[in-house]
Design a protein around this motif. Structure first.
Motif, PDB file in Angstrom:
ATOM      1  N   ARG A  41       0.844  -1.212   0.000  1.00  0.00           N
ATOM      2  CA  ARG A  41       0.000   0.000   0.000  1.00  0.00           C
ATOM      3  C   ARG A  41       0.875   1.257   0.000  1.00  0.00           C
ATOM      4  NH1 ARG A  41      -1.351   4.233   0.204  1.00  0.00           N
ATOM      5  NH2 ARG A  41      -3.200   5.308   0.982  1.00  0.00           N
ATOM      6  N   GLN A  42       1.927   1.253   0.789  1.00  0.00           N
ATOM      7  CA  GLN A  42       2.822   2.405   0.854  1.00  0.00           C
ATOM      8  C   GLN A  42       3.688   2.526  -0.392  1.00  0.00           C
ATOM      9  OE1 GLN A  42       2.831   4.757   3.055  1.00  0.00           O
ATOM     10  NE2 GLN A  42       1.397   3.844   4.504  1.00  0.00           N
ATOM     11  N   ARG A  43       4.086   1.378  -0.934  1.00  0.00           N
ATOM     12  CA  ARG A  43       5.039   1.375  -2.043  1.00  0.00           C
ATOM     13  C   ARG A  43       4.399   1.711  -3.381  1.00  0.00           C
ATOM     14  NH1 ARG A  43       6.690  -3.170  -1.039  1.00  0.00           N
ATOM     15  NH2 ARG A  43       5.383  -4.411  -2.424  1.00  0.00           N
ATOM     16  N   SER A  44       3.239   1.125  -3.664  1.00  0.00           N
ATOM     17  CA  SER A  44       2.695   1.219  -5.024  1.00  0.00           C
ATOM     18  C   SER A  44       1.444   2.060  -5.159  1.00  0.00           C
ATOM     19  CB  SER A  44       2.394  -0.196  -5.549  1.00  0.00           C
ATOM     20  OG  SER A  44       1.414  -0.833  -4.727  1.00  0.00           O
ATOM     21  N   GLN A  45       0.839   2.500  -4.044  1.00  0.00           N
ATOM     22  CA  GLN A  45      -0.367   3.319  -4.115  1.00  0.00           C
ATOM     23  C   GLN A  45      -1.386   2.712  -5.091  1.00  0.00           C
ATOM     24  OE1 GLN A  45      -0.863   6.311  -2.247  1.00  0.00           O
ATOM     25  NE2 GLN A  45       0.908   5.479  -1.185  1.00  0.00           N
ATOM     26  N   PRO A  46      -1.958   1.550  -4.786  1.00  0.00           N
ATOM     27  CA  PRO A  46      -2.856   0.868  -5.719  1.00  0.00           C
ATOM     28  C   PRO A  46      -4.138   1.640  -5.998  1.00  0.00           C
ATOM     29  CG  PRO A  46      -2.967  -0.134  -3.538  1.00  0.00           C
ATOM     30  CD  PRO A  46      -1.835   0.834  -3.504  1.00  0.00           C
ATOM     31  N   ASP A  47      -4.708   1.395  -7.179  1.00  0.00           N
ATOM     32  CA  ASP A  47      -5.996   1.993  -7.542  1.00  0.00           C
ATOM     33  C   ASP A  47      -7.156   1.205  -6.952  1.00  0.00           C
ATOM     34  OD1 ASP A  47      -4.819   3.978  -9.296  1.00  0.00           O
ATOM     35  OD2 ASP A  47      -4.393   2.307 -10.649  1.00  0.00           O
ATOM     36  N   LEU A  48      -6.894  -0.058  -6.593  1.00  0.00           N
ATOM     37  CA  LEU A  48      -7.937  -0.934  -6.058  1.00  0.00           C
ATOM     38  C   LEU A  48      -7.280  -2.039  -5.243  1.00  0.00           C
ATOM     39  CD1 LEU A  48     -10.876  -2.119  -5.975  1.00  0.00           C
ATOM     40  CD2 LEU A  48     -10.323  -3.293  -8.117  1.00  0.00           C
ATOM     41  N   VAL A  49      -7.922  -2.442  -4.142  1.00  0.00           N
ATOM     42  CA  VAL A  49      -7.425  -3.543  -3.325  1.00  0.00           C
ATOM     43  C   VAL A  49      -8.499  -4.618  -3.214  1.00  0.00           C
ATOM     44  CG1 VAL A  49      -6.600  -4.257  -1.048  1.00  0.00           C
ATOM     45  CG2 VAL A  49      -5.925  -2.031  -1.974  1.00  0.00           C
ATOM     46  N   LEU A  50      -8.121  -5.860  -3.488  1.00  0.00           N
ATOM     47  CA  LEU A  50      -8.972  -7.020  -3.225  1.00  0.00           C
ATOM     48  C   LEU A  50      -8.449  -7.644  -1.938  1.00  0.00           C
ATOM     49  CD1 LEU A  50      -9.193  -8.550  -6.817  1.00  0.00           C
ATOM     50  CD2 LEU A  50     -10.861  -7.093  -5.675  1.00  0.00           C
ATOM     51  N   GLY A  71      -6.207   7.520   7.526  1.00  0.00           N
ATOM     52  CA  GLY A  71      -6.332   8.298   6.301  1.00  0.00           C
ATOM     53  C   GLY A  71      -5.742   7.641   5.071  1.00  0.00           C
ATOM     54  N   GLN A  72      -5.509   6.322   5.126  1.00  0.00           N
ATOM     55  CA  GLN A  72      -4.916   5.613   3.994  1.00  0.00           C
ATOM     56  C   GLN A  72      -5.956   4.925   3.110  1.00  0.00           C
ATOM     57  OE1 GLN A  72      -0.960   3.570   4.872  1.00  0.00           O
ATOM     58  NE2 GLN A  72      -1.810   3.700   6.941  1.00  0.00           N
ATOM     59  N   LEU A  73      -7.226   5.054   3.453  1.00  0.00           N
ATOM     60  CA  LEU A  73      -8.269   4.418   2.649  1.00  0.00           C
ATOM     61  C   LEU A  73      -8.667   5.358   1.519  1.00  0.00           C
ATOM     62  CD1 LEU A  73      -9.858   1.798   2.520  1.00  0.00           C
ATOM     63  CD2 LEU A  73     -11.645   2.866   3.881  1.00  0.00           C
ATOM     64  N   THR A  74      -7.710   5.621   0.638  1.00  0.00           N
ATOM     65  CA  THR A  74      -7.922   6.537  -0.486  1.00  0.00           C
ATOM     66  C   THR A  74      -8.183   5.790  -1.780  1.00  0.00           C
ATOM     67  OG1 THR A  74      -5.533   6.620  -0.836  1.00  0.00           O
ATOM     68  CG2 THR A  74      -6.505   8.324   0.560  1.00  0.00           C
ATOM     69  N   MET A  75      -8.322   4.466  -1.700  1.00  0.00           N
ATOM     70  CA  MET A  75      -8.601   3.640  -2.872  1.00  0.00           C
ATOM     71  C   MET A  75      -9.782   2.727  -2.527  1.00  0.00           C
ATOM     72  SD  MET A  75      -6.270   2.456  -0.740  1.00  0.00           S
ATOM     73  CE  MET A  75      -6.025   0.998   0.274  1.00  0.00           C
ATOM     74  N   PRO A  76     -10.567   2.317  -3.529  1.00  0.00           N
ATOM     75  CA  PRO A  76     -11.660   1.384  -3.260  1.00  0.00           C
ATOM     76  C   PRO A  76     -11.128   0.023  -2.834  1.00  0.00           C
ATOM     77  CG  PRO A  76     -11.407   1.747  -5.617  1.00  0.00           C
ATOM     78  CD  PRO A  76     -10.505   2.725  -4.942  1.00  0.00           C
TER      79      PRO A  76
END
Length: 243
Positions: A41-50, A71-76
């Motif tokens: 999460r910190q390294r790649s800043q994903p657009d979506l997490v499963l 404040g890290q829930l910035t992706m769906p």
């Protein structure tokens, strides 16, 4: 295409989801536990997490709460589980998850959930912002006693109202054929296919069924255009009759 992080402690699930999503053109990173998920999460800043719910070190719901609180829930985030209860799914949604996939995960449900989550990602990010602001500035919630008392229900309703305002059916004028109805609440893949089918039917009718002219108009090679029309289920004879 999107950067997708898959978090699951089962190797078979990770490999299956990687193959499917990679075939769709997405960039996929894998994590087998919460510790690896935090790093990714910190390294790649994903657009979506499963995110799998049941994991040995930290369960998915706890990790979701952690991201939301910091404040890290910035992706769906789409939760996954083969044993979760309805209460668990509801709790994850309340925290900020945008979807839930029950194992075993089918190809169709996976792609529909991914398309839907990615299409609403900007909305999710906007809806998550007030939660972080309210934690930093609690005095804003106490402007008036009435507003303070109603704050929890209002906060939970705002994302739904915003989503409702952005979703629905759009009616577009379609020369010679009345009105074209597009369902913007459909999964991205279905909405895109509906638009493309209408686009090609319109130009086929306009060009009296000429594949050459439609290919030139759309910028596709004839062979690619023919495959696309067949995939979309476009009736070429009907397109000529409507000309």
């Amino acid at each position: 295409m999107a950067n997708i992080l898959v978090v699951d402690d089962e190797l078979g699930i990770r490999e299956l989801l990687f193959e499917i999503l990679d075939d769709e053109g997405h960039s996929v990173e894998l994590a087998e536990n919460a510790a690896q998920a935090r790093q990714a999460r910190q390294r790649s800043q994903p657009d979506l997490v499963l995110l799998d719910i049941w994991m040995p070190d930290t369960d998915g719901v706890t990790l979701l709460k952690e991201w939301a609180a910091t404040g890290q829930l910035t992706m769906p985030v789409i939760m996954m589980s083969g044993h979760a209860t309805i209460e668990t799914a509801v709790e994850a949604t309340r925290i900020g998850a945008v979807g839930f996939l029950e194992k075993p995960i089918t190809l169709q449900k996976l792609l529909q959930a991914v398309d839907k989550a990615l299409s609403r990602a900007p909305l999710h990010m906007v809806a998550a912002a007030p939660a972080a602001d309210s934690a930093a500035a609690p005095e804003a919630a106490a402007q008036t006693p009435a507003q303070g008392a109603a704050a929890p229900s209002a906060a939970s309703a705002e994302p739904k109202e915003e989503a409702a305002a952005l979703c629905g059916t759009v009616a577009l004028p379609w020369p010679g054929r009345g009105t074209l109805m597009l369902d913007l609440d459909a999964p991205l893949r279905e909405a895109r296919d509906a638009f493309e089918k209408a686009y090609f039917e319109f130009h086929l009718a306009k060009e009296q069924g000429s594949m050459t002219r439609v290919a030139e108009k759309s910028g596709l090679e004839r062979t690619h255009l023919y495959r696309k029309l067949k995939q979309l289920g476009v009736d070429l004879s009907r397109a000529k009759r409507l000309a």
